[in-house]
Design an enzyme around this catalytic site. Structure first.
Site, PDB file in Angstrom:
ATOM      1  N   SER A   1     -71.092 -10.312  39.532  1.00  0.00           N
ATOM      2  CA  SER A   1     -69.817 -10.876  39.941  1.00  0.00           C
ATOM      3  C   SER A   1     -69.948 -11.594  41.292  1.00  0.00           C
ATOM      4  O   SER A   1     -70.778 -12.480  41.440  1.00  0.00           O
ATOM      5  CB  SER A   1     -68.796  -9.737  40.007  1.00  0.00           C
ATOM      6  OG  SER A   1     -67.506 -10.234  39.971  1.00  0.00           O
TER       7      SER A   1
ATOM      8  N   ARG B   1     -54.531  -4.454  42.581  1.00  0.00           N
ATOM      9  CA  ARG B   1     -55.663  -3.771  41.968  1.00  0.00           C
ATOM     10  C   ARG B   1     -55.434  -3.545  40.470  1.00  0.00           C
ATOM     11  O   ARG B   1     -56.364  -3.583  39.676  1.00  0.00           O
ATOM     12  CB  ARG B   1     -55.892  -2.430  42.666  1.00  0.00           C
ATOM     13  CG  ARG B   1     -57.152  -1.726  42.246  1.00  0.00           C
ATOM     14  CD  ARG B   1     -58.361  -2.600  42.442  1.00  0.00           C
ATOM     15  NE  ARG B   1     -59.613  -1.893  42.231  1.00  0.00           N
ATOM     16  CZ  ARG B   1     -60.791  -2.488  42.249  1.00  0.00           C
ATOM     17  NH1 ARG B   1     -60.881  -3.790  42.457  1.00  0.00           N
ATOM     18  NH2 ARG B   1     -61.904  -1.797  42.062  1.00  0.00           N
TER      19      ARG B   1
ATOM     20  N   ASP C   1     -67.148 -10.050  28.406  1.00  0.00           N
ATOM     21  CA  ASP C   1     -66.671 -10.382  29.757  1.00  0.00           C
ATOM     22  C   ASP C   1     -65.872 -11.680  29.702  1.00  0.00           C
ATOM     23  O   ASP C   1     -66.443 -12.761  29.586  1.00  0.00           O
ATOM     24  CB  ASP C   1     -67.875 -10.526  30.688  1.00  0.00           C
ATOM     25  CG  ASP C   1     -67.475 -10.795  32.134  1.00  0.00           C
ATOM     26  OD1 ASP C   1     -66.281 -11.048  32.394  1.00  0.00           O
ATOM     27  OD2 ASP C   1     -68.365 -10.748  33.003  1.00  0.00           O
TER      28      ASP C   1
ATOM     29  N   HIS D   1     -65.935  -7.252  31.987  1.00  0.00           N
ATOM     30  CA  HIS D   1     -66.655  -7.604  33.209  1.00  0.00           C
ATOM     31  C   HIS D   1     -67.324  -6.388  33.844  1.00  0.00           C
ATOM     32  O   HIS D   1     -68.364  -6.500  34.488  1.00  0.00           O
ATOM     33  CB  HIS D   1     -65.660  -8.257  34.192  1.00  0.00           C
ATOM     34  CG  HIS D   1     -66.300  -8.777  35.426  1.00  0.00           C
ATOM     35  ND1 HIS D   1     -67.379  -9.652  35.396  1.00  0.00           N
ATOM     36  CD2 HIS D   1     -66.047  -8.571  36.740  1.00  0.00           C
ATOM     37  CE1 HIS D   1     -67.732  -9.949  36.639  1.00  0.00           C
ATOM     38  NE2 HIS D   1     -66.951  -9.305  37.466  1.00  0.00           N
ATOM     39  N   ASP D   2     -66.722  -5.223  33.669  1.00  0.00           N
ATOM     40  CA  ASP D   2     -67.280  -3.982  34.221  1.00  0.00           C
ATOM     41  C   ASP D   2     -68.655  -3.633  33.648  1.00  0.00           C
ATOM     42  O   ASP D   2     -69.349  -2.777  34.208  1.00  0.00           O
ATOM     43  CB  ASP D   2     -66.344  -2.804  33.927  1.00  0.00           C
ATOM     44  CG  ASP D   2     -65.360  -2.560  35.066  1.00  0.00           C
ATOM     45  OD1 ASP D   2     -65.633  -3.040  36.185  1.00  0.00           O
ATOM     46  OD2 ASP D   2     -64.331  -1.895  34.834  1.00  0.00           O
TER      47      ASP D   2
END
Lengths: 207, 372
Positions: free
Chosen positions: B147, B216, B311, B344-345
């Site tokens: 990222s 968040r 992702d 994405h994690d």
């Protein structure tokens, strides 16, 4: 190639007759791109033994993972994509091993190989082999042999070219054949090459 | 095997930023794992993502927590600390020990707050270069991160070509897209809409906890995938058999997001959120260059780019853009899109394929260096 290098390659790459010839043609320290490189066996060997700058293109993600894990720079993508970004003469050799017959547009691929590379090394199974001819002649059906083991409806092969077909194309395109090796059942074929060759390896260049 | 680590700190007199302002008296928080060899040729710099910190591996002696990339970095792991000297530092603008908006400006004794200058990814990398120089390392074996960490890795290879042998950008991009900027802007607006934000001047009072938590929550949604959220939460209700017909928590997913949002507030500074997301949005490797490929004109590094199928925040096409530009300059680049369901994690989670690729790639870079 030294004897021990040759022996090592023979052991590791037994299943691909053409690899040995390709490995012999590639020069020390060359920049090499292998199209459809699988898990990068040939490239890893060339990197180890010929100190080449080894790069590959492969469509299967799993094979790409394994190739990268063994230290070979492989790009996940199809062969057309794999070539188009590169500048002219980016490589000393661009290799296409036993895949030409599966390409939708073989002439386009070969032309691109000879743009991105100074030389193209191409190997393919010879459809002119006598067993193929007999199989077709006798059965009257799409030939199935050791060399072409697939049913017509299940085959990755799109084109059925022979050694003479390839030579004719090179002549038509004014490509120079610098090296050709025809491999038959009992080693190198010296005569009746279109009948006896199982796998042909050509090293060609422009003009 | 867990190993204990302690965050270290180093100070630098000044740093000239892209915006033209010079920051004075900076601090960098960093950790190291493994041993630097005699010729200082086995150093790998780890670059953290948006909300990461210097604690990438091992067990923290201060907090007892494992590092954010503990599955990747350690003895015998993908980035093998028996073999390499691994460094990770908190980024400029951060709030985990490196100078940022929550730091006291020693010139006037007040916290920077909104007086902190707007920083860029290139500024973060400049400060990291000072850290690397101070450790006596002239050339890094590799720079890597996911990222925003991948952006820094790319910036390193472009800004300091002679100091980087290999770069591994993971789930990353050469420039933020409109969609990525949009999500960041939603986060920033959530922070700034909270009255407690008080134009960034909240350090003596209540922090903008609600705004930061909402920011968040949005972030977390973008880090997951539709499939992973379906698997993890589905439409399950939280501690009830029927809808409450009110606006308390009904669904598991609501509870999870609220929890993650409130947790984040305890460890992250709202102003850092603003500054770091802005730095990501400004990032464009091709800026001022004829093309993205031209940005790589001077790079001498080898590259390994990795993306993940699920992702959607940093989609594969962005990695391919990097790869295509590198190939245009005939730079040695490997690329693989890994199958993973976690969005994405994915790059942060334990991933055998990713570890094997990184490990094999690093070994071949070592071989290349040994041959030179």
């Amino acid at each position: 190639m030294t004897k021990s290098e040759g022996a090592a390659l023979r052991t590791s790459l037994m299943e691909r007759k053409d690899y040995l010839m390709i490995a012999e043609i590639v020069t020390q320290g060359a920049r090499v791109l292998d199209l459809g490189c699988g898990e990068g066996e040939l490239l890893a060997w060339l990197r180890e033994n010929k100190r080449v700058d080894a790069r590959g293109v492969e469509i299967s993600g799993e094979k790409v993972q394994k190739a990268i894990a063994r230290g070979v720079s492989v790009f996940q993508g199809d062969i057309d994509q794999g070539l188009k970004d590169y500048p002219d003469n980016a490589f000393d050799f661009v290799i296409l091993s036993q895949t030409l017959q599966e390409m939708r547009f073989p002439l386009g691929v070969l032309t691109e190989m000879l743009r991105a590379g100074k030389r193209a090394i191409v190997s393919f199974p010879n459809f002119g082999h006598y067993t193929v001819r007999f199989s077709h002649l006798i059965s009257g059906r799409a030939p199935r042999t050791e060399l072409f083991p697939f049913d017509w409806y299940d085959s990755p092969n799109l084109h059925f070219l022979t050694v003479e077909d390839f030579v004719a194309l090179c002549r038509k395109q004014s490509w120079t054949i610098e090296r050709q090796v025809c491999l038959g059942r009992a080693g190198e074929v010296r005569f009746c090459r279109n009948l006896l060759t199982e796998v042909a390896v050509f090293s060609i260049c422009r003009g | 095997m867990p190993f204990n680590v302690e965050t270290q700190y180093v100070r630098f007199p000044s740093l000239l930023l892209d915006c033209g302002i010079t920051l004075f008296d900076l601090q960098v928080a960093y950790e190291t794992y493994g041993t630097l060899n005699e010729r200082a040729t086995n150093a790998i710099l780890i670059l953290h993502a948006f909300s990461g910190d210097a604690h990438a591996a091992g067990m923290s002696l201060e907090t007892g927590q494992p590092g954010w990339w503990a599955s990747m970095i350690g003895p015998g792991l993908g980035i093998d600390t028996d073999r390499y000297f691994v460094i990770c530092s908190n980024v400029l603008g951060g709030c985990r020990g490196t100078t940022g908006p929550s730091t006291v400006n020693r010139q006037n004794g007040e916290r920077y707050g909104m007086n902190f200058p707007v920083i860029t990814i290139a500024d973060m990398v400049r400060l990291q270069k000072m850290l690397i120089d101070s450790l006596g390392i002239r050339k890094l074996l590799a720079v890597t991160g996911g990222s925003m960490g991948g952006m820094q890795a790319l910036q390193w290879a472009v800004a300091y070509p002679e100091a980087v042998a290999a770069a591994i950008p993971i789930a990353s991009t050469a420039r933020h897209s409109a969609q990525q900027i949009a999500f960041n802007e939603v986060g920033r607006q959530a922070v700034m809409a909270d009255p407690d934000w008080n134009n960034g001047d909240y350090y003596d009072g209540k922090p903008p906890a609600r705004g930061l938590a909402v920011a968040r929550m949005v972030g977390h949604i973008t880090y997951m995938s539709d499939a992973s959220m379906r698997d993890k939460f589905g439409r399950r209700l939280r501690d009830k058999d029927a809808f409450g017909f009110d606006f308390s928590v009904d669904f598991e997913v609501e509870s999870y997001l609220r929890y993650r949002g409130s947790q984040f507030v305890n460890r992250f500074d709202a102003n850092s959120y603003l500054y770091i997301t802005k730095a990501m949005d400004y990032f464009d490797l091709a800026q001022g260059k004829a093309s993205l490929a031209a940005a790589f004109d001077s790079t001498q590094a080898r590259f390994l780019a990795i993306s993940f199928t699920s992702d959607w925040l940093y989609p594969t096409y962005q990695s391919l853009e990097i790869v295509s530009a590198l190939r245009g300059r005939n730079v040695n680049v490997a690329f693989c899109e890994l199958r993973a369901n976690y969005g994405h994690d994915s790059f942060l989670l334990e991933n055998r394929q990713q570890a094997e690729m990184v490990s094999g790639f690093l070994k071949s870079v070592e071989e290349d260096l040994a041959r030179q």
